[in-house]
Every structure is written in C-alpha cells, then in structure tokens.
Design an enzyme around this catalytic site. Structure first.
Site, PDB file in Angstrom:
ATOM      1  N   GLY A 118       0.822  -1.189   0.000  1.00  0.00           N
ATOM      2  CA  GLY A 118       0.000   0.000   0.000  1.00  0.00           C
ATOM      3  C   GLY A 118       0.865   1.250   0.000  1.00  0.00           C
ATOM      4  CB  CYS A 119       0.186   4.689  -1.151  1.00  0.00           C
ATOM      5  SG  CYS A 119      -1.506   4.887  -0.521  1.00  0.00           S
ATOM      6  CE1 TYR A 120      -1.605   8.143   3.861  1.00  0.00           C
ATOM      7  CE2 TYR A 120      -3.430   6.610   3.629  1.00  0.00           C
ATOM      8  CZ  TYR A 120      -2.955   7.913   3.675  1.00  0.00           C
ATOM      9  OH  TYR A 120      -3.826   8.959   3.529  1.00  0.00           O
ATOM     10  CD  GLU A 133       4.817   6.245  -0.953  1.00  0.00           C
ATOM     11  OE1 GLU A 133       5.849   5.656  -0.584  1.00  0.00           O
ATOM     12  OE2 GLU A 133       3.688   5.738  -0.909  1.00  0.00           O
TER      13      GLU A 133
END
Length: 347
Positions: free
Chosen positions: A150-152, A313
């Site tokens: 996941g991004c987080y 990011e």
C-alpha cells in the site's frame, strides 16, 4: 532480438491502470497485449484516458474475454476484495503483481478482520511474497505472485524498518501521521472525493481503524522480531498526488537524529529510488511528483530523546504502479530501473 514479455493489465481504467500504461509505454522489454475494464469493454483505451492516446494499445475487454495463453505477466489493478479468486485462477505459467490489498496480509485471519470477509485464496496466500522491493528483493526474484504494498505502508516501513532492526529506535509508541492526495481513494465517483468536498480543507479518516495499520505493523513486527503496534492516522489532502508521512519515534539511549540519518543513508546506499536527504533538508511531495523516488530525512524533536522522521512519495508511482513495475523487473530479471527513471515533475 528476444521476444517481448506479453503483459495484461486488469482494471486498466483506474488511476493505477493508467499509471501502469504510462510507465510501461517506455519499457523496451514488454508489450501490453491485454487491457481489461469490464464496464468499458469494447472501448479504445484513448477514449478513457486521452492523455495516453499516442500509445498503440489494444481496446479494453472484459476479464472473461482474455486468452491467457498469450499472456506472460499480469498486473492486477482491480478493487480491493475482488482479486483473490482472479489471481488464484491464473494459469501456472503467468506471473502476477497484485496492486490491491488482497494478498498483503500474511495472516488470513487478520485479513478477514480488517477487510470484512474471509480470504478466498488461503492456499495461494502462503506462496505470495510481499513486494516492498528494497526489503524483499531476493524473495521477489523467485516469486510467481507478488503483493504490491500500500502507499501509506511504503512510506512508513521504508524509514522505520531499518531503524527498528538496528535497535536505534523503540518499536513501541511509534506515531505515523500521514497525508495523501485524493487519487489514493481511486477513480470511482464518491461524494467524499468531489472537488467541493475536498478543496480548501483537510481531514483525517479511518481513525484507529484504517486497513493499512496492520500492514505497517506486519513489516515492523518482522523487523523487531516481536509484535509491534503503531498509532497510524491518515489524512486526505486537497491535491491529486502524493504521500507525506511524518513519524514520531523514541530514540535509543544516546541516539540522535544524525545517527538515524546515517543509518538510513547506509541502509539505502546504492538503492536507485530511495534518497536520504542532507541534514536539515525537508522532503516535500512536490519533489517526487510523477516519479518512483522516495525522499526521507530525520530531525531531532524538541522533546529530549525523541526524533521526527519524514518520508514522501507519489502514491500512484512508488506507492502503487511504479513499485509494481519495479517488482516486475525484479521478477523477470530485467534491470530494476527499466522504464522508471523519469525525473519528478515540478511545479
């Protein structure tokens, strides 16, 4: 000249699907032969994403129309909760990187708890490799199915895991205060992501219940060698792209932010996409927009013995499609940076 790898993108009409197409258009070793989008089946891809109209691509099709015999690699960019049976049903010769959350949690009971339904492919889960490339590169090389992070979790685990593993910070009491652009919620229309609902404001969501918390804890627990819990709160920002994680930690006795920065710089020396900034330089989401880069730094807190880590990011690139292509490169033996060295867009 060797034949190109035939690639399918399932869920090509979403944001991550579009990013995969944008990135793979620059890849010299792959050919995009299948793009699926059930609701838009039969349409040219350029009708859905006009900004990519200059790329020669097949028309969109439904998943049940795919001839898997002509596919070598699959990017699964379908919604969470819809991919386990799809991936489990792929032919044995097809390798896959799944961008959903359906295979990220190794514990199928934890998956059922946080995602509200039983895991539909528990046997396959046992062989899936978690795709945080800089940490699990060797396992990814041998994997048939990779669960893209996941991004987080990417922005939290990359700075925290090395520091916990070295005992430079306490594994307990970590606070992850994270912000995301609206694309993190996907492309499907929702009231909460309308322009008038998002612009000129910021708000937390998923307080104490967000599904990325157990994913973050999974990596930190592995680094610590014991169970770790974190205080994680995400916030929605009025911007299209970007993740910023501000992380508050307790340092080990005598450890300063300079020590943390040095340890991170040593750990990621030679990594093409992770950059530890010089002392005092603050990472910003605008410095990574459109790129696969991660920027991080460490600062001494005003509170004695504590430090603040910052990490940024692009949630659609290193937080999703870019890292997926990075994983594909590793899985197929291509140079890891292939098609991924686009520099950030600014402003």
């Amino acid at each position: 000249m060797s034949a190109k790898t035939k690639v399918a993108i399932l869920g090509a009409s979403g944001y991550t699907g579009a990013e995969l197409v944008r990135i793979l258009a620059l890849h010299p070793h792959v050919e995009m032969t299948v793009l699926t989008a059930d609701r838009r089946a039969g349409k040219p891809f350029a009708d859905v994403f006009p900004h990519l109209a200059g790329i020669r691509l097949p028309d969109l099709v439904a998943i049940d129309q795919v001839d898997w015999a002509g596919v070598d690699f699959v990017f699964c960019a379908l919604p969470h909760g819809t991919t386990q049976e799809v991936v489990a049903g792929l032919p044995a010769h097809v390798k896959c990187c799944d961008l959903s959350a359906d295979f990220r949690l190794k514990d199928v009971a934890a998956y059922a708890e946080y995602y509200g339904h039983e895991h539909l492919a528990p046997e396959l889960q046992k062989e899936v490799v978690y795709g945080l490339t800089e940490v699990y590169r060797e396992q990814i090389k041998a994997a048939r199915v990779v669960a893209n992070p996941g991004c987080y979790p990417t922005s939290a685990q990359l700075p925290l895991m090395p520091l916990i593993a070295k005992g430079l910070i306490a594994a307990d009491g970590i606070i992850v205060d994270a912000k995301s652009g609206v694309t993190g919620a996907g492309r499907a229309p929702k009231e909460g992501t309308l322009f008038s609902e998002v612009t000129e404001g910021i708000h937390p969501y998923g307080i104490a219940t967000h599904r990325h918390a157990p994913e973050i804890e999974q990596g930190l627990s592995e680094a610590a060698g014991r169970p770790v819990l974190v205080n994680f709160t995400p916030h929605l920002m009025p911007m299209a792209r970007g993740i910023l994680s501000t992380i508050y930690v307790q340092c080990a006795e005598g450890v300063t932010a300079a020590d943390l920065r040095a340890a991170l710089a040593d750990r990621y020396a030679g990594e093409p996409f992770v950059r530890v900034l010089p002392e005092g330089q603050v990472p910003a989401t605008r410095h990574v927009r459109g790129s696969n880069f991660v920027l991080m730094n460490a600062f001494d807190d005003r509170l004695p013995g504590r430090a603040i880590l910052t990490c940024v990011e692009d949630n659609l690139v290193k937080g999703a499609s870019g890292q997926a292509v990075q994983n594909m490169n590793v899985m197929l033996g291509f140079e890891e940076t292939t098609a991924l060295m686009q520099q950030p867009m600014f402003p």
